[in-house]
Design a protein around this motif. Structure first.
Motif, PDB file in Angstrom:
ATOM      1  N   GLU A  42      55.850  44.198  79.468  1.00  0.00           N
ATOM      2  CA  GLU A  42      56.169  43.872  80.855  1.00  0.00           C
ATOM      3  C   GLU A  42      57.285  44.792  81.346  1.00  0.00           C
ATOM      4  O   GLU A  42      58.148  45.196  80.575  1.00  0.00           O
ATOM      5  N   VAL A  97      59.981  44.721  84.709  1.00  0.00           N
ATOM      6  CA  VAL A  97      60.455  43.968  85.873  1.00  0.00           C
ATOM      7  C   VAL A  97      61.536  44.786  86.571  1.00  0.00           C
ATOM      8  O   VAL A  97      62.535  45.168  85.950  1.00  0.00           O
ATOM      9  N   HIS A 101      64.183  44.527  89.561  1.00  0.00           N
ATOM     10  CA  HIS A 101      64.848  43.509  90.376  1.00  0.00           C
ATOM     11  C   HIS A 101      65.721  44.203  91.414  1.00  0.00           C
ATOM     12  O   HIS A 101      66.675  44.900  91.078  1.00  0.00           O
ATOM     13  N   VAL A 146      61.554  41.229  93.891  1.00  0.00           N
ATOM     14  CA  VAL A 146      61.308  41.490  92.469  1.00  0.00           C
ATOM     15  C   VAL A 146      59.892  42.031  92.312  1.00  0.00           C
ATOM     16  O   VAL A 146      58.938  41.511  92.900  1.00  0.00           O
ATOM     17  N   ARG A 190      57.101  42.884  89.409  1.00  0.00           N
ATOM     18  CA  ARG A 190      56.773  42.622  88.008  1.00  0.00           C
ATOM     19  C   ARG A 190      55.442  43.281  87.664  1.00  0.00           C
ATOM     20  O   ARG A 190      54.431  43.042  88.335  1.00  0.00           O
ATOM     21  N   THR A 213      52.610  43.514  84.862  1.00  0.00           N
ATOM     22  CA  THR A 213      52.052  42.964  83.632  1.00  0.00           C
ATOM     23  C   THR A 213      51.190  44.032  82.962  1.00  0.00           C
ATOM     24  O   THR A 213      50.564  44.845  83.622  1.00  0.00           O
ATOM     25  N   HIS A 251      52.934  42.136  90.589  1.00  0.00           N
ATOM     26  CA  HIS A 251      53.373  40.959  91.342  1.00  0.00           C
ATOM     27  C   HIS A 251      54.632  41.317  92.131  1.00  0.00           C
ATOM     28  O   HIS A 251      55.648  41.698  91.551  1.00  0.00           O
ATOM     29  N   THR A 282      49.939  39.638  94.768  1.00  0.00           N
ATOM     30  CA  THR A 282      49.425  40.124  93.489  1.00  0.00           C
ATOM     31  C   THR A 282      48.357  41.177  93.728  1.00  0.00           C
ATOM     32  O   THR A 282      47.416  40.961  94.508  1.00  0.00           O
TER      33      THR A 282
END
Length: 320
Positions: free
Chosen positions: A236, A238, A240, A245, A247, A249, A263, A273
């Motif tokens: 993952e 991420v 921020h 945020v 993200r 995957t 996301h 998404t």
């Protein structure tokens, strides 16, 4: 666009399962040759490329004037040697990562590339995937505001001491194998280089690093990563920011580990998404390489970028 005739130096499992089929499937590419002394290994490639020519040694493939480009999936410690030999033989080179074991080794590769006029690059396939490209564009557009932290995790379990990733003499270790993704993705997404690595906890087994927690400082944001060859599979990224945020995957081997998704959570408390089913970034990589060779288009992952990621790995080792 001219079709490139590709040769593979060494019948590695990864080449048979991923890059060989990708070269065979890519537009503008033809999998023409394989250098291996093992007839059993060669037969596996013939299941999807029945017309492939098999060479008994690596130099025989390099000496074939019909081969335009080579893919090198040899053990890590052999990458520099055979990249230089391939360039000297007049072949474009896509070499498996890590292309070198230290950042300083990239200098001779860059010099050889420039002198030859050929394309040489590390096989850092994630920069060709639309998930990673889309995430970079979202960050650059300011959608999540000023980036304050990037976190990356990549882990899988490999306790087989006979596996090449667990052999120090072959350049094994978790950071060279998969830390290159956690480090390189942060650099690619933000366009920035680490200023320092104040903390690195690295555990070793059998002479190779098998677990690492790393904290780095970039200009304006912090970075943390967990990399392990002795943990349950997880991956993952991420990012921020002050206004949202982002993200990612399965950013490192989608379709193998899971599905690549993006996301985006914004200050309006909404989550958007985006999914990228079916995209094969190995094929995308081969096609991008071919476009660069035949049209002169800029390649998304030049040696200079790869040198920066290896420099960050070097920094992590020095900080432990």
């Amino acid at each position: 666009m001219k079709t490139l005739n590709w040769g593979i130096i060494g019948a590695a499992n990864f080449a048979c399962e991923h890059m060989g089929p990708a070269i065979h499937a890519a537009r503008g590419a033809r999998l023409a040759g394989l250098a291996t002394s093992s007839s059993d290994k060669a037969s596996r490639f013939k299941t999807f490329a029945p017309d492939i020519n098999v060479y008994s040694d690596y130099n025989a493939l390099l000496n074939d004037p019909d081969i335009d480009a080579v893919y090198i999936p040899l053990p890590n410690h052999m990458h520099v040697e055979w990249t230089l030999k391939a360039l000297e033989a007049g072949k474009h080179v896509l070499c498996e990562k890590p292309m070198t074991m230290q950042a300083s080794e990239f200098d001779q590769l860059i010099t050889a590339r420039d002198a030859s006029g050929l394309l040489a690059a590390e096989a850092f396939m994630i920069v060709h995937h639309p998930q990673m490209i889309r995430a970079r564009d979202i960050i650059a557009a300011g959608t999540i505001g000023r980036v304050r932290h990037v976190g990356a995790t990549f882990s899988f379990y490999n306790g087989d001491l006979d596996n090449i990733r667990n052999k120090p003499e072959a350049g094994g270790g978790g950071l060279p194998d998969i830390g290159i993704y956690t480090f390189g993705s942060a650099r690619f997404l933000t366009g920035q280089e680490p200023l320092s690595i104040p903390y690195a906890k690295i555990d070793y087994e059998n002479g190779v690093d098998v677990f690492a927690q790393v904290a780095a400082e970039f200009d304006g944001f912090g970075y943390s990563a967990t990399v392990s060859m002795r943990m349950f599979p997880r991956q993952e990224v991420v990012v921020h920011g002050e206004k949202g945020v982002l993200r990612l995957t399965c950013p490192f081997n989608p379709t193998v580990h899971s599905q690549a998704e993006l996301h985006l959570e914004t200050e309006k408390n909404t989550i958007t998404t985006e999914r990228f089913p079916g995209t094969n970034h190995y094929i995308e990589q081969v096609e991008a390489f071919g476009r660069s060779v035949t049209t002169g288009a800029a390649y998304p992952c030049p040696l200079e970028f790869s040198k920066g990621t290896q420099a960050m790995i070097d920094m992590a080792y020095a900080a432990r």
